[in-house]
Design a protein around this motif. Structure first.
Motif, mmCIF file in Angstrom:
data_model
loop_
_atom_site.group_PDB
_atom_site.id
_atom_site.type_symbol
_atom_site.label_atom_id
_atom_site.label_comp_id
_atom_site.label_asym_id
_atom_site.label_seq_id
_atom_site.Cartn_x
_atom_site.Cartn_y
_atom_site.Cartn_z
ATOM 1 N N MET A 41 0.822 -1.198 0.000
ATOM 2 C CA MET A 41 0.000 0.000 0.000
ATOM 3 C C MET A 41 0.863 1.257 0.000
ATOM 4 N N GLU A 42 1.949 1.245 0.762
ATOM 5 C CA GLU A 42 2.797 2.437 0.834
ATOM 6 C C GLU A 42 3.531 2.719 -0.478
ATOM 7 N N ASP A 43 3.666 1.699 -1.334
ATOM 8 C CA ASP A 43 4.287 1.932 -2.642
ATOM 9 C C ASP A 43 3.476 2.887 -3.503
ATOM 10 N N LEU A 44 2.166 2.943 -3.265
ATOM 11 C CA LEU A 44 1.299 3.795 -4.070
ATOM 12 C C LEU A 44 1.634 5.273 -3.914
ATOM 13 N N GLU A 45 2.353 5.620 -2.843
ATOM 14 C CA GLU A 45 2.749 7.006 -2.646
ATOM 15 C C GLU A 45 3.694 7.488 -3.741
ATOM 16 N N ARG A 46 4.278 6.554 -4.492
ATOM 17 C CA ARG A 46 5.173 6.918 -5.591
ATOM 18 C C ARG A 46 4.430 7.137 -6.910
ATOM 19 N N LEU A 47 3.129 6.939 -6.903
ATOM 20 C CA LEU A 47 2.337 7.196 -8.117
ATOM 21 C C LEU A 47 1.950 8.675 -8.130
ATOM 22 N N THR A 48 2.796 9.493 -8.701
ATOM 23 C CA THR A 48 2.581 10.943 -8.646
ATOM 24 C C THR A 48 1.760 11.461 -9.821
ATOM 25 N N MET A 49 1.470 10.617 -10.806
ATOM 26 C CA MET A 49 0.658 11.054 -11.950
ATOM 27 C C MET A 49 -0.809 11.177 -11.517
ATOM 28 N N PRO A 50 -1.596 12.059 -12.171
ATOM 29 C CA PRO A 50 -3.035 12.130 -11.860
ATOM 30 C C PRO A 50 -3.682 10.763 -12.039
ATOM 31 N N THR A 51 -4.449 10.346 -11.041
ATOM 32 C CA THR A 51 -5.006 9.000 -11.017
ATOM 33 C C THR A 51 -6.483 9.046 -10.647
ATOM 34 N N MET A 52 -7.264 8.194 -11.292
ATOM 35 C CA MET A 52 -8.658 8.021 -10.917
ATOM 36 C C MET A 52 -8.923 6.541 -10.672
ATOM 37 N N ILE A 53 -9.627 6.249 -9.588
ATOM 38 C CA ILE A 53 -10.077 4.892 -9.290
ATOM 39 C C ILE A 53 -11.583 4.831 -9.538
ATOM 40 N N ILE A 54 -12.000 3.857 -10.347
ATOM 41 C CA ILE A 54 -13.419 3.633 -10.629
ATOM 42 C C ILE A 54 -13.821 2.293 -10.031
ATOM 43 N N VAL A 55 -14.904 2.281 -9.255
ATOM 44 C CA VAL A 55 -15.449 1.037 -8.710
ATOM 45 C C VAL A 55 -16.966 1.095 -8.781
ATOM 46 N N GLY A 56 -17.582 -0.064 -8.702
ATOM 47 C CA GLY A 56 -19.025 -0.126 -8.572
ATOM 48 C C GLY A 56 -19.436 -0.091 -7.117
ATOM 49 N N GLU A 57 -20.628 0.396 -6.856
ATOM 50 C CA GLU A 57 -21.152 0.437 -5.493
ATOM 51 C C GLU A 57 -21.153 -0.955 -4.864
ATOM 52 N N HIS A 58 -21.366 -1.982 -5.686
ATOM 53 C CA HIS A 58 -21.402 -3.360 -5.209
ATOM 54 C C HIS A 58 -20.224 -4.159 -5.762
ATOM 55 N N ASP A 59 -19.093 -3.513 -5.861
ATOM 56 C CA ASP A 59 -17.885 -4.140 -6.409
ATOM 57 C C ASP A 59 -17.421 -5.285 -5.523
ATOM 58 N N LEU A 60 -16.697 -6.226 -6.122
ATOM 59 C CA LEU A 60 -16.100 -7.302 -5.334
ATOM 60 C C LEU A 60 -14.868 -6.827 -4.567
ATOM 61 N N ILE A 61 -14.350 -5.648 -4.924
ATOM 62 C CA ILE A 61 -13.275 -5.029 -4.155
ATOM 63 C C ILE A 61 -13.882 -4.331 -2.943
ATOM 64 N N ARG A 62 -13.312 -4.561 -1.788
ATOM 65 C CA ARG A 62 -13.824 -3.928 -0.573
ATOM 66 C C ARG A 62 -13.688 -2.406 -0.657
ATOM 67 N N GLU A 63 -14.705 -1.708 -0.167
ATOM 68 C CA GLU A 63 -14.649 -0.243 -0.151
ATOM 69 C C GLU A 63 -13.447 0.239 0.663
ATOM 70 N N LYS A 64 -13.146 -0.442 1.761
ATOM 71 C CA LYS A 64 -12.004 -0.059 2.595
ATOM 72 C C LYS A 64 -10.706 -0.109 1.801
ATOM 73 N N GLN A 65 -10.575 -1.101 0.920
ATOM 74 C CA GLN A 65 -9.392 -1.227 0.088
ATOM 75 C C GLN A 65 -9.275 -0.052 -0.880
ATOM 76 N N THR A 66 -10.371 0.265 -1.535
ATOM 77 C CA THR A 66 -10.374 1.370 -2.490
ATOM 78 C C THR A 66 -10.013 2.680 -1.805
ATOM 79 N N ARG A 67 -10.600 2.945 -0.646
ATOM 80 C CA ARG A 67 -10.329 4.195 0.060
ATOM 81 C C ARG A 67 -8.880 4.260 0.521
ATOM 82 N N ARG A 114 -23.055 4.127 -8.904
ATOM 83 C CA ARG A 114 -24.213 3.675 -8.139
ATOM 84 C C ARG A 114 -24.855 2.469 -8.821
ATOM 85 N N ASP A 115 -25.214 1.474 -8.003
ATOM 86 C CA ASP A 115 -25.830 0.225 -8.451
ATOM 87 C C ASP A 115 -24.910 -0.589 -9.355
ATOM 88 N N GLY A 116 -23.641 -0.193 -9.469
ATOM 89 C CA GLY A 116 -22.715 -0.927 -10.312
ATOM 90 C C GLY A 116 -22.002 -2.034 -9.561
#
Length: 241
Positions: free
Chosen positions: A174-200, A215-217
């Motif tokens: 997780m701490e490696d992500l601090e080196r991603l200095t380019m503009p970044t967007m994360i897209i997830v669905g409201e009901h994604d299989l990825i945990r919301e805590k992980q995305t945040r 929403r509803d995705g």
């Protein structure tokens, strides 16, 4: 049937397939586990109005070969670099879905100078705690069965290698992500299989990151909500959001 014909770049004994479509600033598309570039059928026609799209079949997927070295995100990051070098591309936007998002992270950490803007759709860093148990537990059971069957079947061995990408850590913390200095967007669905805590947590570690929740995705918002997905991606890449 996918409407586009692939080109190939050689990586040792393996041919890596990619689809080079359209003109303009390049945009790389990376599909998910067990898929191929046809996953982006609902995106390519729209994206090529603005960009030169390079859709890559990951090693062991689609029209790309597998080789004898197994599968890993580190190996596939080198495959992607080879494709970009063959296309004469030194800077590109990258959009990765699911395992393709994980590959995009690995590539951006390894070769940050190649990446302009980064879009991660349903990606994760922590292979176990990042995915909801109702997805992770059956996946682990299937992987266990394939690990046995691989000794009796080449098909099972290949499927096991592909599924292993979703089971084993891929060398990113997780701490490696601090080196991603380019503009970044994360897209997830409201009901994604990825945990919301992980995305945040991922968004909190990336210095310049926004999160878009559909929403509803579910996990497959690009395929199921293509109009909104395409608009969201293009507006971000054009700097309008």
């Amino acid at each position: 049937m996918f409407a586009y014909q692939p080109s190939f770049v050689r990586r040792g004994a393996v041919s890596i397939a990619y689809y080079d479509i359209g003109q303009g600033k390049p945009l790389v598309l990376l599909h998910g586990n067990g898929e191929d570039s046809s996953y982006w059928t609902g995106q390519i026609a729209e994206f090529t109005r603005f960009y030169r799209v390079i859709a890559v079949d990951s090693r062991g997927h689609g029209a790309s070969g597998c080789g004898s070295d197994g599968l890993s995100f580190a190996l596939m990051a080198e495959d992607l670099k080879a494709v970009l070098d063959a296309c004469g591309i030194q800077k590109t936007h990258i959009l990765g879905f699911s395992d393709g998002g994980n590959l995009a992270i690995k590539f951006a950490l390894t070769y940050p100078a190649y990446v302009d803007r980064l879009i991660l759709n349903g990606a994760n860093v922590e292979m176990f705690s990042g995915v909801k148990p109702q997805t992770q537990i059956p996946m682990l059971a299937k992987y266990g069965a394939l690990s046995v069957l691989r000794h009796f079947s080449k098909t099972a061995a290949r499927r096991c290698d592909v599924m292993g990408l979703m089971v084993h850590p891929y060398g990113v913390r997780m701490e490696d992500l601090e080196r991603l200095t380019m503009p970044t967007m994360i897209i997830v669905g409201e009901h994604d299989l990825i945990r919301e805590k992980q995305t945040r947590a991922m968004a909190a570690h990336i210095p310049d990151c926004r999160v878009e929740v559909f929403r509803d995705g579910d996990h497959f918002v690009a395929a199921k909500q293509p109009s909104r997905f395409n608009r969201t991606v293009i507006e971000f890449l054009l700097g309008r959001s």
